[in-house]
Design an enzyme around this catalytic site. Structure first.
Site, PDB file in Angstrom:
ATOM      1  N   VAL A 127      30.820  13.091  44.442  1.00 22.32           N
ATOM      2  CA  VAL A 127      30.183  12.943  43.129  1.00 22.32           C
ATOM      3  C   VAL A 127      29.769  11.493  42.926  1.00 22.32           C
ATOM      4  CG1 VAL A 127      30.509  13.133  40.639  1.00 22.32           C
ATOM      5  CG2 VAL A 127      31.486  14.862  42.170  1.00 22.32           C
ATOM      6  N   HIS A 128      28.480  11.299  42.747  1.00 17.91           N
ATOM      7  CA  HIS A 128      27.888   9.990  42.472  1.00 17.91           C
ATOM      8  C   HIS A 128      26.781  10.240  41.457  1.00 17.91           C
ATOM      9  CE1 HIS A 128      24.641  11.278  45.195  1.00 17.91           C
ATOM     10  NE2 HIS A 128      25.637  11.808  45.880  1.00 17.91           N
ATOM     11  N   GLY A 129      26.004   9.249  41.123  1.00 15.62           N
ATOM     12  CA  GLY A 129      24.984   9.402  40.085  1.00 15.62           C
ATOM     13  C   GLY A 129      24.055  10.575  40.305  1.00 15.62           C
TER      14      GLY A 129
END
Length: 160
Positions: free
Chosen positions: A16-18
């Site tokens: 999970v990242h931007g």
């Protein structure tokens, strides 16, 4: 209990990242991010960083091992629209073989490392990755590479 509403499953070695937490989550209409990865389920620092991204998107987030995901996901509420994120094709294969009802598997970033060859601009795979993805596809899952929701989907069979 009915089948859990897994709106999409994605392989992304960054988890999970931007891009996942904001762009993909809103694109697929998810209200819960479920990170299924044994290492991350035990790593509080990674969880804190990913939780901040989920919070900024207004969605819930859970961090489960592969085995817990297999044993628990069928208890999901009908109001949970789950975006399932795994780190590797091996994680995805274990989920499918464990009975998790995955219908679509999106391949996102798989970075270069020793022994991996470039398959697309952001996707590098070794033979194990290819074997695992073939097994998932052979189980009836629609497997495709797509970096962002606006990009064209590339069927896995076209590149491996």
């Amino acid at each position: 209990m009915g089948e859990p509403d897994i709106v999409l499953t994605r392989v992304d070695n960054r988890l999970v990242h931007g891009q996942v937490g904001v762009v993909w989550t809103s694109s697929v209409g998810a209200n819960l991010l479920l990170v299924a990865n044994d290492d991350t389920a035990e790593d509080e620092l990674q969880q804190q960083l990913m939780s901040a991204t989920a919070d900024s998107s207004g969605v819930g987030i859970r961090f489960w091992t592969i085995d817990k995901t297999i044993s628990t996901i069928h208890k999901a509420s009908a109001r949970q629209h789950i975006f399932l994120v795994v780190r590797t094709p091996q994680d995805a294969r274990r989920l499918v073989e464990g009975g998790v009802p995955i219908h679509e598997l999106n391949i996102g970033n798989m970075h270069f490392s020793d022994g991996k060859e470039q398959v697309t601009k952001y996707t590098y795979m070794n033979q194990q990755d290819k074997d695992d993805l073939r097994a998932v596809a052979d189980a009836g899952v629609n497997v495709f590479i797509q970096e962002t929701p606006d990009d064209k989907k590339i069927k896995i069979q076209e590149v491996i």
